[in-house]
Design an enzyme around this catalytic site. Structure first.
Site, PDB file in Angstrom:
ATOM      1  N   ASP A 113       5.323  -5.973   0.198  1.00  0.00           N
ATOM      2  CA  ASP A 113       4.496  -4.140   1.014  1.00  0.00           C
ATOM      3  C   ASP A 113       4.342  -4.548   1.793  1.00  0.00           C
ATOM      4  OD1 ASP A 113       2.260  -2.444  -0.927  1.00  0.00           O
ATOM      5  OD2 ASP A 113       2.445  -2.735   1.740  1.00  0.00           O
TER       6      ASP A 113
ATOM      7  N   ASN B  80      -3.078   1.797  -8.927  1.00  0.00           N
ATOM      8  CA  ASN B  80      -3.599   2.478  -8.887  1.00  0.00           C
ATOM      9  C   ASN B  80      -2.877   3.859  -8.866  1.00  0.00           C
ATOM     10  OD1 ASN B  80      -5.103   0.756  -7.179  1.00  0.00           O
ATOM     11  ND2 ASN B  80      -3.691   1.400  -4.835  1.00  0.00           N
TER      12      ASN B  80
ATOM     13  N   HIS C  78       4.172   1.901  -8.940  1.00  0.00           N
ATOM     14  CA  HIS C  78       3.811   0.412  -9.291  1.00  0.00           C
ATOM     15  C   HIS C  78       3.296  -0.290  -9.533  1.00  0.00           C
ATOM     16  CE1 HIS C  78       1.917   2.912  -6.421  1.00  0.00           C
ATOM     17  NE2 HIS C  78       1.793   2.224  -5.861  1.00  0.00           N
TER      18      HIS C  78
ATOM     19  N   HIS D 109       1.060  -3.568  -7.864  1.00  0.00           N
ATOM     20  CA  HIS D 109       1.282  -4.938  -7.039  1.00  0.00           C
ATOM     21  C   HIS D 109       0.273  -5.507  -7.051  1.00  0.00           C
ATOM     22  CE1 HIS D 109      -0.327  -0.959  -3.854  1.00  0.00           C
ATOM     23  NE2 HIS D 109      -0.776  -0.675  -5.210  1.00  0.00           N
TER      24      HIS D 109
ATOM     25  N   GLN E 286      -4.031   6.018  -4.626  1.00  0.00           N
ATOM     26  CA  GLN E 286      -2.515   5.850  -5.170  1.00  0.00           C
ATOM     27  C   GLN E 286      -1.572   6.998  -4.167  1.00  0.00           C
ATOM     28  OE1 GLN E 286      -0.849   7.463  -8.991  1.00  0.00           O
ATOM     29  NE2 GLN E 286       1.423   7.190  -7.741  1.00  0.00           N
TER      30      GLN E 286
HETATM   31  P1  DGP Z   1      -0.514   2.842  -3.746  1.00  0.00           P
HETATM   32  O1  DGP Z   1      -1.294   3.299  -2.816  1.00  0.00           O
HETATM   33  O2  DGP Z   1      -1.334   2.028  -4.782  1.00  0.00           O
HETATM   34  O3  DGP Z   1       0.326   4.342  -3.750  1.00  0.00           O
HETATM   35  O4  DGP Z   1       0.610   1.451  -3.115  1.00  0.00           O
HETATM   36  C1  DGP Z   1       2.226   2.431  -2.183  1.00  0.00           C
HETATM   37  C2  DGP Z   1       2.158   0.528  -1.189  1.00  0.00           C
HETATM   38  O5  DGP Z   1       3.240   1.199  -1.035  1.00  0.00           O
HETATM   39  C3  DGP Z   1       1.205   0.683  -0.292  1.00  0.00           C
HETATM   40  O6  DGP Z   1      -0.011  -0.730  -0.814  1.00  0.00           O
HETATM   41  C4  DGP Z   1       1.450   0.431   1.025  1.00  0.00           C
HETATM   42  C5  DGP Z   1       3.127   0.542   0.173  1.00  0.00           C
HETATM   43  N1  DGP Z   1       4.399   0.723   1.138  1.00  0.00           N
HETATM   44  C6  DGP Z   1       3.902   1.753   2.110  1.00  0.00           C
HETATM   45  N2  DGP Z   1       5.459   2.831   2.756  1.00  0.00           N
HETATM   46  C7  DGP Z   1       6.107   1.158   2.538  1.00  0.00           C
HETATM   47  C8  DGP Z   1       7.131   0.730   2.919  1.00  0.00           C
HETATM   48  O7  DGP Z   1       7.740   1.764   3.278  1.00  0.00           O
HETATM   49  N3  DGP Z   1       7.647   0.335   2.557  1.00  0.00           N
HETATM   50  C9  DGP Z   1       7.380  -1.074   2.251  1.00  0.00           C
HETATM   51  N4  DGP Z   1       7.571  -2.004   2.158  1.00  0.00           N
HETATM   52  N5  DGP Z   1       5.563  -0.925   1.385  1.00  0.00           N
HETATM   53  C10 DGP Z   1       5.404   0.697   1.889  1.00  0.00           C
END
Ligand code: DGP
Length: 113
Positions: free
Chosen positions: A30, A86, A99, A101, A93
């Site tokens: 993340d 989420n 996805h 976590h 979300q």
């Molecule tokens: P959610 O809020 O459950 O939809 O989680 C989305 C997650 O994605 C959040 O914890 C941050 C992560 N995230 C957002 N943009 C990027 C990205 O460009 N690269 C990576 N590795 N993670 C990202």
């Protein structure tokens, strides 16, 4: 359909630290970690949300649930990790590509915020 952010990471169009992949799913760190280990496990199939999965996704969802503990174990936390999904903006979300976590490496309080 435009690719989701996570499809672009899966396809190496934007950078991501990939820690695991197989024919059905990819896991990467993340970008905004909420724990020392914070990995996102993503199906290659761009299912938008858990509640938009269907019966045809049953085996894929099972595969994700069986794969997540292996990833936690590979990170050294096979005995203490948390899986979070989420579902919907109201639940936090922000990326609409399903996805899991995988969180580990610090005490994880209950209930979560
Ligand atoms: P959610 O809020 O459950 O939809 O989680 C989305 C997650 O994605 C959040 O914890 C941050 C992560 N995230 C957002 N943009 C990027 C990205 O460009 N690269 C990576 N590795 N993670 C990202």
């Amino acid at each position: 359909m435009a690719k989701t952010l996570f499809e672009k990471i899966i396809d190496r169009e934007i950078p991501g630290t990939i820690v695991y992949e197989d024919a059905q799913c990819v896991a990467f760190r993340d970008i905004n970690p909420a724990a020392p280990v914070h990995i996102l496990l993503v199906p290659r199939k761009p299912i938008p949300r858990l509640d938009s999965a269907s019966a045809e996704d049953q085996a894929l969802l099972g595969h994700l649930m069986l794969t997540a503990p292996k990833i936690a174990a590979a990170q050294g936390y096979g005995d203490a990790f948390r899986i979070v999904i989420n579902n919907g903006a109201g639940a936090g979300q922000s990326v609409f590509h399903l996805h899991l976590h995988i969180l580990a490496g610090r005490p994880l309080k209950w209930p979560p915020g």
